[in-house]
Design a protein around this motif. Structure first.
Motif, mmCIF file in Angstrom:
data_model
loop_
_atom_site.group_PDB
_atom_site.id
_atom_site.type_symbol
_atom_site.label_atom_id
_atom_site.label_comp_id
_atom_site.label_asym_id
_atom_site.label_seq_id
_atom_site.Cartn_x
_atom_site.Cartn_y
_atom_site.Cartn_z
ATOM 1 N N SER A 22 9.704 -45.472 -25.567
ATOM 2 C CA SER A 22 9.208 -44.208 -25.002
ATOM 3 C C SER A 22 8.377 -44.414 -23.739
ATOM 4 N N SER A 23 8.533 -45.527 -23.051
ATOM 5 C CA SER A 23 7.657 -45.896 -21.934
ATOM 6 C C SER A 23 7.695 -44.900 -20.772
ATOM 7 N N ASN A 24 6.569 -44.842 -20.067
ATOM 8 C CA ASN A 24 6.508 -44.070 -18.828
ATOM 9 C C ASN A 24 7.188 -44.810 -17.678
ATOM 10 N N TYR A 25 7.064 -46.116 -17.674
ATOM 11 C CA TYR A 25 7.717 -46.934 -16.653
ATOM 12 C C TYR A 25 7.938 -48.335 -17.194
ATOM 13 N N GLU A 26 8.991 -48.972 -16.727
ATOM 14 C CA GLU A 26 9.353 -50.337 -17.121
ATOM 15 C C GLU A 26 10.113 -50.968 -15.962
ATOM 16 N N GLY A 27 10.456 -52.225 -16.107
ATOM 17 C CA GLY A 27 11.399 -52.877 -15.213
ATOM 18 C C GLY A 27 12.708 -53.009 -15.966
ATOM 19 N N VAL A 28 12.864 -54.145 -16.630
ATOM 20 C CA VAL A 28 13.971 -54.357 -17.563
ATOM 21 C C VAL A 28 13.327 -54.746 -18.896
ATOM 22 N N PRO A 29 13.147 -53.805 -19.807
ATOM 23 C CA PRO A 29 12.414 -54.097 -21.049
ATOM 24 C C PRO A 29 13.146 -55.123 -21.907
ATOM 25 N N ALA A 30 12.457 -56.202 -22.253
ATOM 26 C CA ALA A 30 13.065 -57.261 -23.059
ATOM 27 C C ALA A 30 13.547 -56.729 -24.401
ATOM 28 N N VAL A 31 12.820 -55.759 -24.952
ATOM 29 C CA VAL A 31 13.196 -55.263 -26.277
ATOM 30 C C VAL A 31 14.549 -54.545 -26.244
ATOM 31 N N ILE A 32 14.908 -53.950 -25.120
ATOM 32 C CA ILE A 32 16.224 -53.326 -24.996
ATOM 33 C C ILE A 32 17.312 -54.394 -25.080
ATOM 34 N N LEU A 33 17.090 -55.506 -24.409
ATOM 35 C CA LEU A 33 18.058 -56.607 -24.449
ATOM 36 C C LEU A 33 18.154 -57.194 -25.852
ATOM 37 N N GLU A 34 17.014 -57.319 -26.527
ATOM 38 C CA GLU A 34 17.011 -57.847 -27.895
ATOM 39 C C GLU A 34 17.741 -56.896 -28.843
ATOM 40 N N ALA A 35 17.573 -55.588 -28.633
ATOM 41 C CA ALA A 35 18.282 -54.615 -29.467
ATOM 42 C C ALA A 35 19.783 -54.682 -29.232
ATOM 43 N N LEU A 36 20.199 -54.877 -27.979
ATOM 44 C CA LEU A 36 21.622 -55.045 -27.687
ATOM 45 C C LEU A 36 22.156 -56.293 -28.381
ATOM 46 N N ALA A 37 21.382 -57.381 -28.332
ATOM 47 C CA ALA A 37 21.800 -58.611 -29.002
ATOM 48 C C ALA A 37 21.935 -58.414 -30.499
ATOM 49 N N ALA A 38 21.063 -57.588 -31.075
ATOM 50 C CA ALA A 38 21.103 -57.319 -32.512
ATOM 51 C C ALA A 38 22.120 -56.248 -32.883
ATOM 52 N N GLY A 39 22.688 -55.568 -31.880
ATOM 53 C CA GLY A 39 23.683 -54.537 -32.145
ATOM 54 C C GLY A 39 23.114 -53.224 -32.624
ATOM 55 N N LEU A 40 21.862 -52.916 -32.241
ATOM 56 C CA LEU A 40 21.234 -51.669 -32.682
ATOM 57 C C LEU A 40 21.534 -50.515 -31.734
ATOM 58 N N PRO A 41 21.743 -49.319 -32.249
ATOM 59 C CA PRO A 41 21.723 -48.129 -31.391
ATOM 60 C C PRO A 41 20.342 -48.003 -30.750
ATOM 61 N N ILE A 42 20.281 -47.404 -29.555
ATOM 62 C CA ILE A 42 19.048 -47.349 -28.772
ATOM 63 C C ILE A 42 18.797 -45.937 -28.297
ATOM 64 N N ILE A 43 17.542 -45.494 -28.416
ATOM 65 C CA ILE A 43 17.075 -44.256 -27.787
ATOM 66 C C ILE A 43 15.913 -44.650 -26.895
ATOM 67 N N ALA A 44 15.994 -44.323 -25.596
ATOM 68 C CA ALA A 44 14.964 -44.754 -24.662
ATOM 69 C C ALA A 44 14.741 -43.706 -23.588
ATOM 70 N N THR A 45 13.543 -43.715 -23.034
ATOM 71 C CA THR A 45 13.277 -42.878 -21.865
ATOM 72 C C THR A 45 13.881 -43.530 -20.621
ATOM 73 N N ASP A 46 14.202 -42.717 -19.653
ATOM 74 C CA ASP A 46 14.793 -43.198 -18.403
ATOM 75 C C ASP A 46 13.659 -43.684 -17.492
ATOM 76 N N CYS A 47 13.056 -44.813 -17.889
ATOM 77 C CA CYS A 47 11.776 -45.242 -17.333
ATOM 78 C C CYS A 47 11.892 -46.227 -16.190
ATOM 79 N N SER A 48 13.094 -46.512 -15.714
ATOM 80 C CA SER A 48 13.263 -47.337 -14.521
ATOM 81 C C SER A 48 14.665 -47.121 -13.957
ATOM 82 N N ARG A 49 14.863 -47.563 -12.720
ATOM 83 C CA ARG A 49 16.180 -47.427 -12.104
ATOM 84 C C ARG A 49 17.241 -48.247 -12.834
ATOM 85 N N SER A 50 16.802 -49.256 -13.578
ATOM 86 C CA SER A 50 17.756 -50.150 -14.224
ATOM 87 C C SER A 50 18.218 -49.673 -15.593
ATOM 88 N N MET A 51 17.553 -48.688 -16.173
ATOM 89 C CA MET A 51 17.863 -48.317 -17.557
ATOM 90 C C MET A 51 19.293 -47.834 -17.719
#
Length: 402
Positions: A286-315
């Motif tokens: 739910s971040s206000n701003y990020e770069g490339v959040p490591a936890v998003i990459l870890e969730a992809l590696a684990a195969g989890l569905p993701i809900i995130a705020t559009d907190c950077s140009r890279s999201m």
């Protein structure tokens, strides 16, 4: 702590961090350092203080630290680093300085000012969003001036995903040849394999198991997550918050006020949070701003569905424009709640998420960093002990979109 040994052929890359306090920037920097040392690179680490829960991550790393002088060091750690680090740089005479994230840019600029021509080249990893749309206009005006100062005095910049190339170039006013894109090394091949192999047993209850991994600071806007969960959760759903920070007491109080004290579990700091992810159904950010959040990459590696705020140009690129997760506008509680209500465990595309995760491994990034660092320092890349192995990485870095 034993001193570092140097050899004439090894470039010396000095990294500086505040402490072992938990943080994504610090965790990745420690992993990079370990990998560089495995490759035979002389890579000393300066710590302003040796406190912090991540001592386990850096337990096998020799560090250089100034004498501790009183309880105010932790409160004034940036000033403490600016005061003590120049002497270390003069003594060690590194070829290049590695600035591990935006938080440390002020230290890098102070070194440039204090050391003058004696300051080695600085490579800054841009770890956070530079747009800062979460802030009012007056803040963004002064922040843009601060970024221009970084662009003027810092030698080279690394972005963590393709959209950051233009973001860095425009925000800092630098030419394209001063920006290299290196996918954030938040993962390793062995970690991806381990997360994919971990069984996904059912939870103790009948509901969906949501999880968040974050340092509990205002940037992460965990209050929005709690309110969104309160509105969007179904009967039996739970939310586990992994991480600690200065806002924990405030967030625990909010959870109680929302009637969630039995459904929201504050787990605190966990040494290897990625290993916990296969035990859950959906990741929330739910971040206000990020770069490339490591936890998003870890969730992809684990195969989890993701809900995130559009907190950077890279999201959008990270989540393959909606194919790998749901993006909601930053600060939009109603949209976050609606996404939680609609979340379906097991809905992640296994092959697509695995392909995306494999782009962000330490094995790939460490040598690309070395190739970039070698080009900055006074020694030629051929003097680096990994020159043969980094030649391909150099070509990759030079061919990255800028």
């Amino acid at each position: 702590m034993r001193p570092f040994e140097t050899t004439p052929s090894n470039p010396r890359v000095l990294t500086f961090l505040h402490s072992f306090e938990p943080g994504g920037v610090e965790r990745i920097a420690l992993r990079l350092l370990r990998r560089w040392r495995e490759l035979g690179v002389d890579a000393p680490l300066f710590l302003g203080r040796t406190d912090g829960a991540m001592r386990d991550v850096g337990a096998d790393l020799d560090v250089i630290t100034p004498p501790r002088r009183g309880p105010l060091v932790a409160r004034m750690e940036t000033l403490w680093m600016i005061w003590t680090l120049p002497r270390v740089v003069r003594r060690l005479r590194p070829d290049v300085l590695f600035c591990a994230g935006n938080t440390y840019a002020i230290v890098a600029l102070a070194l440039k000012a204090l050391l003058g021509r004696d300051c080695p080249p600085v490579l800054l990893k841009v770890s956070n969003d530079l747009d800062r749309r979460d802030q009012p206009g007056w803040f963004r005006f002064f922040y843009r001036l601060w970024l221009k100062a970084q662009g003027r005095y810092i030698d080279h910049f690394v972005g963590l995903e393709t959209p950051m190339a233009d973001e860095i170039r425009l925000a800092l006013g630098v030419s394209a040849d001063r920006v290299t894109i290196i996918p954030d090394p938040a993962l390793s091949a062995s970690l991806i394999e381990r997360l994919r192999a971990q069984p996904r047993g059912p939870g103790a209850g009948s509901g969906r198991r949501f999880v968040s991994v974050a340092r509990l600071t205002p940037q992460k806007n965990m209050a929005l997550m709690l309110r969104g969960f309160s509105r969007g959760a179904q009967e039996g759903d739970t939310l586990t918050v992994i991480g600690d920070g200065p806002e924990r007491a405030k967030l625990e109080s909010l959870a109680k006020h929302l009637g969630l004290e039995r459904r929201v579990i504050f787990k605190g700091y966990v040494a290897e949070p990625a290993a916990q992810l296969p035990s859950f159904d959906v990741l929330l950010l739910s971040s206000n701003y990020e770069g490339v959040p490591a936890v998003i990459l870890e969730a992809l590696a684990a195969g989890l569905p993701i809900i995130a705020t559009d907190c950077s140009r890279s999201m959008a690129t990270l989540l393959d424009h909606g194919a790998l997760g749901v993006l909601v506008p930053t600060g939009d509680e109603s949209a976050f709640a609606a996404a939680i209500a609609a979340a379906r465990p097991g809905s992640q595309d296994p092959r697509r998420s695995l392909d995306q995760a494999r782009r962000f491994t330490l094995e790939e990034a460490a040598e690309t960093y070395l190739a970039t660092l070698s080009r900055l320092g006074p020694k030629a890349a051929m003097n680096t002990p990994t020159a043969a192995s980094t030649s391909a990485a150099t070509s990759s870095a030079e061919g990255s979109p800028t």
